[in-house]
Design an enzyme around this catalytic site. Sequence first.
Site, short mmCIF file in Angstrom:
data_model
loop_
_atom_site.label_atom_id
_atom_site.label_comp_id
_atom_site.label_asym_id
_atom_site.label_seq_id
_atom_site.Cartn_x
_atom_site.Cartn_y
_atom_site.Cartn_z
N GLU A 7 38.28 73.80 -47.32
CA GLU A 7 37.35 73.54 -46.20
C GLU A 7 36.19 72.62 -46.59
O GLU A 7 35.96 72.37 -47.77
CB GLU A 7 36.78 74.86 -45.66
CG GLU A 7 35.90 75.58 -46.65
CD GLU A 7 34.83 76.44 -45.99
OE1 GLU A 7 34.07 75.91 -45.15
OE2 GLU A 7 34.75 77.63 -46.33
N LYS A 67 28.00 71.25 -39.01
CA LYS A 67 28.96 72.32 -39.23
C LYS A 67 29.80 72.48 -37.96
O LYS A 67 29.25 72.62 -36.87
CB LYS A 67 28.16 73.59 -39.51
CG LYS A 67 28.95 74.88 -39.54
CD LYS A 67 27.98 76.04 -39.72
CE LYS A 67 28.65 77.36 -39.35
NZ LYS A 67 27.69 78.45 -39.20
N VAL A 87 35.72 77.92 -41.79
CA VAL A 87 37.02 78.56 -42.00
C VAL A 87 37.84 78.50 -40.70
O VAL A 87 39.02 78.15 -40.71
CB VAL A 87 36.83 80.02 -42.47
CG1 VAL A 87 38.14 80.79 -42.43
CG2 VAL A 87 36.26 80.03 -43.89
N ASP A 121 26.43 89.26 -33.76
CA ASP A 121 26.84 87.89 -34.07
C ASP A 121 28.14 88.02 -34.85
O ASP A 121 28.16 88.50 -35.98
CB ASP A 121 25.72 87.25 -34.91
CG ASP A 121 26.05 85.86 -35.40
OD1 ASP A 121 27.23 85.44 -35.31
OD2 ASP A 121 25.14 85.19 -35.90
N SER A 123 31.43 86.03 -36.35
CA SER A 123 31.94 84.71 -36.68
C SER A 123 33.28 84.42 -35.99
O SER A 123 34.15 85.30 -35.91
CB SER A 123 32.14 84.60 -38.19
OG SER A 123 32.78 83.38 -38.50
N ALA A 124 33.44 83.17 -35.56
CA ALA A 124 34.73 82.73 -34.98
C ALA A 124 35.85 82.78 -36.03
O ALA A 124 37.02 82.74 -35.68
CB ALA A 124 34.59 81.33 -34.41
N ASP A 125 35.48 82.88 -37.31
CA ASP A 125 36.50 82.97 -38.37
C ASP A 125 37.42 84.18 -38.13
O ASP A 125 38.62 84.12 -38.39
CB ASP A 125 35.86 83.16 -39.75
CG ASP A 125 35.06 81.95 -40.21
OD1 ASP A 125 35.09 80.91 -39.52
OD2 ASP A 125 34.41 82.06 -41.26
N LYS A 142 30.33 87.87 -47.89
CA LYS A 142 29.05 88.22 -48.49
C LYS A 142 28.51 89.52 -47.91
O LYS A 142 28.66 89.79 -46.73
CB LYS A 142 28.04 87.11 -48.24
CG LYS A 142 28.25 85.90 -49.13
CD LYS A 142 26.96 85.12 -49.29
CE LYS A 142 27.13 84.02 -50.32
NZ LYS A 142 27.74 82.83 -49.76
#
Length: 289
Positions: A7, A67, A87, A121, A123-125, A142
Amino acid sequence: MNRVALESTVISHGLPYPDNLELAREMERIVRRRGAVPATVGIIHGEPIAGLSPRQIERLATADAPKVSRRDLPVVVARELDGATTVAATMWIAHRAGIELFATGGIGGVHRSRAPGLSADVSADLQELAQTPVIVVCAGAKALLDLPATLEYLETHGVTVIGYGVEEFPAFYSRSSGLPVDLCCNSPQEVADIWRAKQGLELPGGLLVAVPVPAEDEIPTAQIEPFIEQALNDAHVAGLRSAEVTPYLLKRIAELTGARSIRSNLALLRNNANVAAAIAVALAQRSEE
Ligand code: PSU
Ligand code: MN
């Protein structure tokens, strides 16, 4: 085809220059040395590319490329901009290019919620893992994220989480999180078998392979946690939202922990490139059988 996607958000936003450029080149070398073909993914002048040239990689490492996650793809394409892919966006581009393996550092996840009533929140990952068929090799996520909620989300959406040589989900800088993975695989062939079984069942979505950071470069949870708390507080005070949150937290933790966290980050990225390439080679051998 034993290609391995890499990535570019980690290049543009995850590491300082010149470590980022050196790392991007080194991950490609590692993949090649293992007998696979690297394909660093990014967007140049509005064109999604799986297999950036050395010059294009240098451009994303030095210019201030935005990003780009899934929802940003149509915007950068329409406006003919450069973009560093997360990602989620990397998986999508890799899959369209016919690539099954992808090595990264940490995936996004469900953030720890800061205020009551504020929606999480996420992540779209995670959603991408649920729908796009790519094996993602990472060092877990993390601990600044809500790791139990992240794993619950993956379970709900049918994403199998493999610990590579470990029974616990690794927490990026730390080898352990106290949270179990779905299963432990000890070889690239075992991962390849599960992937082929998933395909045979026509199940949609990806597979998550979590590889712990090498022991000598680990930062144990107790040592990293105060810095994570500090970074989360600072982000809260700064009032950050949406896509700004993750890059801010990553940068703040790097500032607070200095060279040590960068060394750890570089070590796990190199390690993941190795593992992903080994799985890519195992998959290619299976296809020949
Ligand atoms: N976590 C890391 N390093 C990173 C990222 C996450 O430890 O570089 C990047 C990855 O590109 C990941 C993205 O896909 O941040 C997630 O951003 P968001 O939480 O806004 O979806
Ligand atoms: Mn987010």
